[in-house]
Design a protein around this motif. Structure first.
Motif, PDB file in Angstrom:
ATOM      1  N   LYS A   1       0.836  -1.209   0.000  1.00 17.15           N
ATOM      2  CA  LYS A   1       0.000   0.000   0.000  1.00 17.15           C
ATOM      3  C   LYS A   1       0.866   1.251   0.000  1.00 17.15           C
ATOM      4  CE  LYS A   1      -4.210  -1.672   2.016  1.00 17.15           C
ATOM      5  NZ  LYS A   1      -5.336  -1.328   2.843  1.00 17.15           N
ATOM      6  N   ARG A   2       0.235   2.356  -0.364  1.00 17.51           N
ATOM      7  CA  ARG A   2       0.918   3.641  -0.375  1.00 17.51           C
ATOM      8  C   ARG A   2       1.065   4.166   1.050  1.00 17.51           C
ATOM      9  NH1 ARG A   2      -2.268   7.334  -4.003  1.00 17.51           N
ATOM     10  NH2 ARG A   2      -1.821   6.014  -5.756  1.00 17.51           N
ATOM     11  N   GLY A   3       2.179   4.804   1.332  1.00 19.09           N
ATOM     12  CA  GLY A   3       2.400   5.380   2.656  1.00 19.09           C
ATOM     13  C   GLY A   3       3.555   4.703   3.368  1.00 19.09           C
ATOM     14  N   ILE A   4       3.762   5.096   4.613  1.00 23.17           N
ATOM     15  CA  ILE A   4       4.834   4.543   5.425  1.00 23.17           C
ATOM     16  C   ILE A   4       4.408   3.149   5.886  1.00 23.17           C
ATOM     17  CG2 ILE A   4       6.217   4.874   7.509  1.00 23.17           C
ATOM     18  CD1 ILE A   4       5.502   7.909   7.222  1.00 23.17           C
ATOM     19  N   THR A   5       5.222   2.148   5.566  1.00 21.50           N
ATOM     20  CA  THR A   5       4.844   0.754   5.805  1.00 21.50           C
ATOM     21  C   THR A   5       4.539   0.476   7.273  1.00 21.50           C
ATOM     22  OG1 THR A   5       6.209   0.100   3.934  1.00 21.50           O
ATOM     23  CG2 THR A   5       5.568  -1.635   5.446  1.00 21.50           C
ATOM     24  N   GLY A   6       5.349   0.962   8.194  1.00 24.88           N
ATOM     25  CA  GLY A   6       5.134   0.708   9.617  1.00 24.88           C
ATOM     26  C   GLY A   6       3.825   1.303  10.113  1.00 24.88           C
ATOM     27  N   LYS A   7       3.537   2.505   9.657  1.00 22.42           N
ATOM     28  CA  LYS A   7       2.289   3.176  10.054  1.00 22.42           C
ATOM     29  C   LYS A   7       1.083   2.433   9.485  1.00 22.42           C
ATOM     30  CE  LYS A   7      -0.105   7.419   9.016  1.00 22.42           C
ATOM     31  NZ  LYS A   7      -0.052   8.678   8.297  1.00 22.42           N
ATOM     32  N   VAL A   8       1.174   2.020   8.230  1.00 25.75           N
ATOM     33  CA  VAL A   8       0.079   1.290   7.583  1.00 25.75           C
ATOM     34  C   VAL A   8      -0.139  -0.057   8.269  1.00 25.75           C
ATOM     35  CG1 VAL A   8      -0.695   0.228   5.417  1.00 25.75           C
ATOM     36  CG2 VAL A   8       0.411   2.454   5.374  1.00 25.75           C
ATOM     37  N   LEU A   9       0.953  -0.709   8.689  1.00 21.08           N
ATOM     38  CA  LEU A   9       0.855  -1.988   9.389  1.00 21.08           C
ATOM     39  C   LEU A   9       0.075  -1.829  10.695  1.00 21.08           C
ATOM     40  CD1 LEU A   9       1.728  -4.988   9.611  1.00 21.08           C
ATOM     41  CD2 LEU A   9       3.759  -4.170  10.800  1.00 21.08           C
ATOM     42  N   LEU A  10       0.387  -0.800  11.460  1.00 20.45           N
ATOM     43  CA  LEU A  10      -0.347  -0.565  12.714  1.00 20.45           C
ATOM     44  C   LEU A  10      -1.796  -0.185  12.444  1.00 20.45           C
ATOM     45  CD1 LEU A  10       2.201   1.233  15.060  1.00 20.45           C
ATOM     46  CD2 LEU A  10       1.431  -1.134  15.095  1.00 20.45           C
TER      47      LEU A  10
ATOM     48  N   GLY B   1     -21.445   1.405  17.321  1.00 17.38           N
ATOM     49  CA  GLY B   1     -20.266   2.227  17.140  1.00 17.38           C
ATOM     50  C   GLY B   1     -19.963   2.358  15.669  1.00 17.38           C
ATOM     51  N   LYS B   2     -19.085   3.287  15.351  1.00 17.35           N
ATOM     52  CA  LYS B   2     -18.735   3.504  13.959  1.00 17.35           C
ATOM     53  C   LYS B   2     -17.226   3.650  13.846  1.00 17.35           C
ATOM     54  CE  LYS B   2     -20.360   5.883   9.933  1.00 17.35           C
ATOM     55  NZ  LYS B   2     -21.416   6.688   9.386  1.00 17.35           N
ATOM     56  N   PHE B   3     -16.658   2.986  12.848  1.00 17.05           N
ATOM     57  CA  PHE B   3     -15.239   3.097  12.546  1.00 17.05           C
ATOM     58  C   PHE B   3     -15.109   4.280  11.601  1.00 17.05           C
ATOM     59  CE2 PHE B   3     -11.296   1.823  10.355  1.00 17.05           C
ATOM     60  CZ  PHE B   3     -10.500   1.532  11.441  1.00 17.05           C
ATOM     61  N   ILE B   4     -14.769   5.453  12.146  1.00 15.10           N
ATOM     62  CA  ILE B   4     -14.787   6.693  11.376  1.00 15.10           C
ATOM     63  C   ILE B   4     -13.655   6.752  10.356  1.00 15.10           C
ATOM     64  CG2 ILE B   4     -14.649   9.202  11.528  1.00 15.10           C
ATOM     65  CD1 ILE B   4     -15.809   8.898  14.388  1.00 15.10           C
ATOM     66  N   ALA B   5     -12.433   6.508  10.817  1.00 17.44           N
ATOM     67  CA  ALA B   5     -11.277   6.618   9.922  1.00 17.44           C
ATOM     68  C   ALA B   5     -10.134   5.766  10.459  1.00 17.44           C
ATOM     69  CB  ALA B   5     -10.824   8.073   9.828  1.00 17.44           C
ATOM     70  N   LEU B   6      -9.141   5.524   9.612  1.00 18.22           N
ATOM     71  CA  LEU B   6      -7.939   4.841  10.076  1.00 18.22           C
ATOM     72  C   LEU B   6      -7.186   5.779  11.010  1.00 18.22           C
ATOM     73  CD1 LEU B   6      -6.752   3.215   6.738  1.00 18.22           C
ATOM     74  CD2 LEU B   6      -7.651   2.019   8.739  1.00 18.22           C
ATOM     75  N   PRO B   7      -6.680   5.272  12.125  1.00 18.91           N
ATOM     76  CA  PRO B   7      -5.990   6.150  13.087  1.00 18.91           C
ATOM     77  C   PRO B   7      -4.620   6.584  12.584  1.00 18.91           C
ATOM     78  CG  PRO B   7      -5.845   3.887  13.796  1.00 18.91           C
ATOM     79  CD  PRO B   7      -6.736   3.896  12.596  1.00 18.91           C
ATOM     80  N   GLU B   8      -4.224   7.775  12.980  1.00 20.15           N
ATOM     81  CA  GLU B   8      -2.858   8.238  12.714  1.00 20.15           C
ATOM     82  C   GLU B   8      -1.939   7.581  13.735  1.00 20.15           C
ATOM     83  OE1 GLU B   8      -1.761  10.175  10.178  1.00 20.15           O
ATOM     84  OE2 GLU B   8      -3.811   9.953   9.442  1.00 20.15           O
ATOM     85  N   ARG B   9      -0.657   7.563  13.483  1.00 14.53           N
ATOM     86  CA  ARG B   9       0.289   6.895  14.396  1.00 14.53           C
ATOM     87  C   ARG B   9       0.263   7.534  15.780  1.00 14.53           C
ATOM     88  NH1 ARG B   9       1.730   4.123  17.636  1.00 14.53           N
ATOM     89  NH2 ARG B   9       3.814   3.392  18.061  1.00 14.53           N
ATOM     90  N   ALA B  10       0.129   8.836  15.850  1.00 17.23           N
ATOM     91  CA  ALA B  10       0.121   9.528  17.144  1.00 17.23           C
ATOM     92  C   ALA B  10      -1.109   9.162  17.974  1.00 17.23           C
ATOM     93  CB  ALA B  10       0.176  11.032  16.927  1.00 17.23           C
ATOM     94  N   GLN B  11      -2.186   8.732  17.339  1.00 13.70           N
ATOM     95  CA  GLN B  11      -3.419   8.386  18.051  1.00 13.70           C
ATOM     96  C   GLN B  11      -3.386   6.972  18.634  1.00 13.70           C
ATOM     97  OE1 GLN B  11      -6.022   9.075  14.687  1.00 13.70           O
ATOM     98  NE2 GLN B  11      -6.854  10.913  15.671  1.00 13.70           N
ATOM     99  N   ILE B  12      -2.513   6.122  18.119  1.00 14.67           N
ATOM    100  CA  ILE B  12      -2.451   4.735  18.585  1.00 14.67           C
ATOM    101  C   ILE B  12      -1.641   4.695  19.881  1.00 14.67           C
ATOM    102  CG2 ILE B  12      -1.699   2.399  18.020  1.00 14.67           C
ATOM    103  CD1 ILE B  12      -2.018   3.179  15.050  1.00 14.67           C
ATOM    104  N   PRO B  13      -2.254   4.254  20.982  1.00 11.48           N
ATOM    105  CA  PRO B  13      -1.576   4.315  22.278  1.00 11.48           C
ATOM    106  C   PRO B  13      -0.538   3.221  22.513  1.00 11.48           C
ATOM    107  CG  PRO B  13      -3.760   3.410  22.537  1.00 11.48           C
ATOM    108  CD  PRO B  13      -3.638   3.824  21.099  1.00 11.48           C
ATOM    109  N   GLU B  14      -0.466   2.219  21.650  1.00 12.00           N
ATOM    110  CA  GLU B  14       0.467   1.115  21.858  1.00 12.00           C
ATOM    111  C   GLU B  14       1.910   1.575  21.680  1.00 12.00           C
ATOM    112  OE1 GLU B  14      -0.779  -1.482  23.134  1.00 12.00           O
ATOM    113  OE2 GLU B  14      -2.833  -0.958  22.660  1.00 12.00           O
TER     114      GLU B  14
END
Length: 176
Positions: free
Chosen positions: A54-63, A150-163
């Motif tokens: 996929k397009r984008g940063i691979t690590g971010k897309v993986l998460l 509930g609704k899945f609004i959008a894919l989270p940005e890396r900063a939003q993922i708490p892991e």
């Protein structure tokens, strides 16, 4: 019996490896991600290959792919107390996606899809207890507690993922 102040071995502790190898650090990062999300090796490797294509940063897309899994989303919405519990709720058919019962925990959600607890399952003790205890809310998810949807609004940005996962090490490991 005589206790010695050093570990067993002819030469004592001095010959032990002090510095972890680069591979070891990368492997630990991958294992942490796998265990955190409850994904097996084959699934995780397949997910990495999808992320790398996929397009984008691979690590971010993986998460983002890990966060978009149905079992993880059920956990994030607070329907289940743990990811394993969420996986079990999905497996047993208690969760619907866009009105259809989905019993595949690895089901990947797309932005805009709605997740709900089935009408019959809303009175389950596990779900009601988890709803009362869990008060965390996430920006990429919308939850309506009165009608259990509930609704899945959008894919989270890396900063939003708490892991606390070092995804760059995972990418380096797989790109060897």
């Amino acid at each position: 019996m005589e206790r010695k102040p050093h570990s067993p071995g002819q030469h004592g502790p001095s010959k032990r490896r002090k510095k972890e190898s680069e591979y070891s650090i990368q492997l630990q990062a991958k294992q942490k991600a796998k265990y955190t999300y409850g994904i097996l090796e084959r699934q995780f490797e397949k997910m990495y290959h999808i992320a790398s294509s996929k397009r984008g940063i691979t690590g971010k897309v993986l998460l983002q792919l890990c966060e978009a899994r149905l079992d993880n989303t059920v956990y994030r919405l607070g329907i289940a107390p743990t990811r394993r519990g969420a996986r079990q709720l999905v497996n047993h058919g208690h969760i619907t996606v866009d009105g259809q019962v989905v019993n595949i925990p690895s089901f990947t959600l797309r932005p805009g899809q709605s997740i709900a607890v089935r009408e019959k399952s809303r009175s389950m003790e596990v779900i009601t207890n988890s709803m009362n205890v869990n008060s965390k809310r996430f920006d990429w998810l919308d939850w309506n507690g009165t009608n259990y949807t509930g609704k899945f609004i959008a894919l989270p940005e890396r900063a939003q993922i708490p892991e606390n996962i070092r995804e760059q090490l995972i990418v380096e490991l797989y790109s060897k």
